[in-house]
Design a protein around this motif. Structure first.
Motif, PDB file in Angstrom:
ATOM      1  N   UNK A   1       0.846  -1.175   0.000  1.00 60.68           N
ATOM      2  CA  UNK A   1       0.000   0.000   0.000  1.00 60.68           C
ATOM      3  C   UNK A   1       0.890   1.235   0.000  1.00 60.68           C
ATOM      4  N   UNK A   2       0.430   2.360  -0.555  1.00 62.01           N
ATOM      5  CA  UNK A   2       1.268   3.556  -0.615  1.00 62.01           C
ATOM      6  C   UNK A   2       1.479   4.159   0.766  1.00 62.01           C
ATOM      7  N   UNK A   3       2.623   4.797   0.932  1.00 64.47           N
ATOM      8  CA  UNK A   3       2.933   5.488   2.178  1.00 64.47           C
ATOM      9  C   UNK A   3       2.657   6.977   2.009  1.00 64.47           C
ATOM     10  N   UNK A   4       2.351   7.636   3.102  1.00 68.40           N
ATOM     11  CA  UNK A   4       2.221   9.085   3.103  1.00 68.40           C
ATOM     12  C   UNK A   4       3.498   9.702   2.551  1.00 68.40           C
ATOM     13  N   UNK A   5       3.404  10.841   1.913  1.00 69.11           N
ATOM     14  CA  UNK A   5       4.578  11.568   1.458  1.00 69.11           C
ATOM     15  C   UNK A   5       4.642  12.935   2.134  1.00 69.11           C
ATOM     16  N   UNK A   6       5.854  13.429   2.274  1.00 69.68           N
ATOM     17  CA  UNK A   6       6.077  14.758   2.818  1.00 69.68           C
ATOM     18  C   UNK A   6       7.108  15.461   1.955  1.00 69.68           C
ATOM     19  N   UNK A   7       7.028  16.778   1.922  1.00 68.29           N
ATOM     20  CA  UNK A   7       7.934  17.560   1.082  1.00 68.29           C
ATOM     21  C   UNK A   7       9.328  17.613   1.686  1.00 68.29           C
ATOM     22  N   UNK A   8      10.322  17.676   0.805  1.00 65.75           N
ATOM     23  CA  UNK A   8      11.699  17.961   1.217  1.00 65.75           C
ATOM     24  C   UNK A   8      11.844  19.473   1.291  1.00 65.75           C
ATOM     25  N   UNK A  47       7.527  -2.440  -4.563  1.00 69.28           N
ATOM     26  CA  UNK A  47       6.244  -3.157  -4.582  1.00 69.28           C
ATOM     27  C   UNK A  47       5.420  -2.873  -3.329  1.00 69.28           C
ATOM     28  N   UNK A  48       6.098  -2.643  -2.202  1.00 65.21           N
ATOM     29  CA  UNK A  48       5.405  -2.369  -0.952  1.00 65.21           C
ATOM     30  C   UNK A  48       4.875  -0.938  -0.872  1.00 65.21           C
TER      31      UNK A  48
END
Length: 333
Positions: A1-8, A47-48
């Protein structure tokens, strides 16, 4: 499943909150990982749902970059960081007993933080990776721990002048999306903030469930500058994952006692210590991503399992009430 993303930092570059470090791909573990297993682990991470990957020329003297590039090339949508500050030359001297890499490529490193050195390092990395871009470029180990007092005094001014100019030019031209520094010492990052505009710092092992000094030193300066943190070494090189190593050596008794005290609180709440270690650091909004360095696909699955483990809010308040985490630490939701 996708993980949350945060900005650099304040850039548009998005990093998955759980990333993958690649020092193990370079051969810093024994027994070493085969190249085939290393590639399988990177593919499995994708894939994860992991989309942020970190590597460096130093890891296996180019080996980790080659494996990372081969593994990511068939895919899209990933973000990649690599590093500058070391050039690789064909080896002409025997490897010393202190060399940490098992079966590396036949190169040796030369420190070069100059404008030309950074530009050469960036181009060399693209060649080794076999990729057309690097998203986040990090200046590697321009620190006392790596270079010694005299070495740091020599290289740091060069890095903050010519090296920074090269990185800033690569960012301005769009060749990279973000720039930063990757070290094990928070002090050098605090110092570097006086010399340029950095998007993200990779800090290994200094903000963890075991230690939070940067809350009062580095992080306030980063927040003012709009610089975020990629957190490497969330297990403090093993002690927060059930081993007895801390800072790449056997942990002193005081550190063991503190880790055991934290583990007892975790046990009382039915939470595994490594799960708490991962979730604690990402609970701080200044942290864009956490990048453990698993040795196998099975270890990666275990890390993802820890990441997804439910953790009651009472765990964090109990750790705070017992004086085991800094009272000013942001707590995970």
């Amino acid at each position: 499943m996708p993980f949350e993303t945060r900005a650099a930092g304040r850039t548009g570059l998005q990093l998955s909150t759980l990333g993958l470090g690649s020092a193990t791909l370079g051969g810093n573990v024994r027994p070493p990982i085969s190249d085939a297993d290393s590639r399988s682990m990177v593919t499995h991470a994708f894939e994860l749902g992991i989309r942020y990957f970190d590597t460096a020329p130093f890891y296996g003297y180019g080996k980790a970059e080659r494996i990372m590039g081969d593994s990511l090339r068939p895919h899209s949508g990933w973000a990649l960081s690599s590093k500058v500050g070391r050039l690789l030359k064909p080896r002409v001297t025997p490897r010393g007993p202190e060399d940490q890499w098992v079966d590396p490529l036949p190169f040796e490193q030369v420190y070069d933080y100059s404008y030309d050195g950074v530009m050469r390092s960036f181009e060399d990395s693209l060649q080794r990776l076999g990729l057309d871009h690097i998203d986040l470029l990090l200046m590697h180990d321009v620190s006392t721990e790596t270079l010694g007092e005299a070495g740091k005094a020599h290289h740091f001014p060069i890095a903050m002048d010519g090296g920074y100019k090269a990185m800033d030019q690569l960012r301005s031209s769009g060749a990279v999306k973000a720039i930063g520094i990757g070290v094990n010492e928070w002090q050098v990052l605090a110092e570097a903030l006086d010399y340029g505009q950095w998007d993200a710092f990779l800090l290994a092992g200094r903000y963890t469930l075991l230690e939070q000094e940067p809350l009062h030193t580095l992080f306030p300066k980063c927040q003012k500058a709009g610089t975020t943190i990629v957190l490497g070494g969330p297990f403090n090189s093993g002690i927060l994952a059930g081993r007895d190593t801390w800072n790449y050596a056997r942990a002193p008794q005081a550190i063991m006692d503190r880790a055991n005290a934290i583990a007892r609180v975790c046990d009382a709440h039915g939470v595994e210590l490594p799960a708490a270690a991962l979730r604690f650091v990402i609970g701080n909004p200044i942290v864009s991503s956490v990048i453990p360095g698993p040795r196998t696909a099975a270890e990666l699955d275990q890390i993802v399992g820890w990441w997804n483990q439910p953790i009651p809010a009472s765990l964090w308040t109990d750790l705070r009430n017992e004086g085991l985490i800094d009272p000013e630490s942001p707590l995970p939701a």
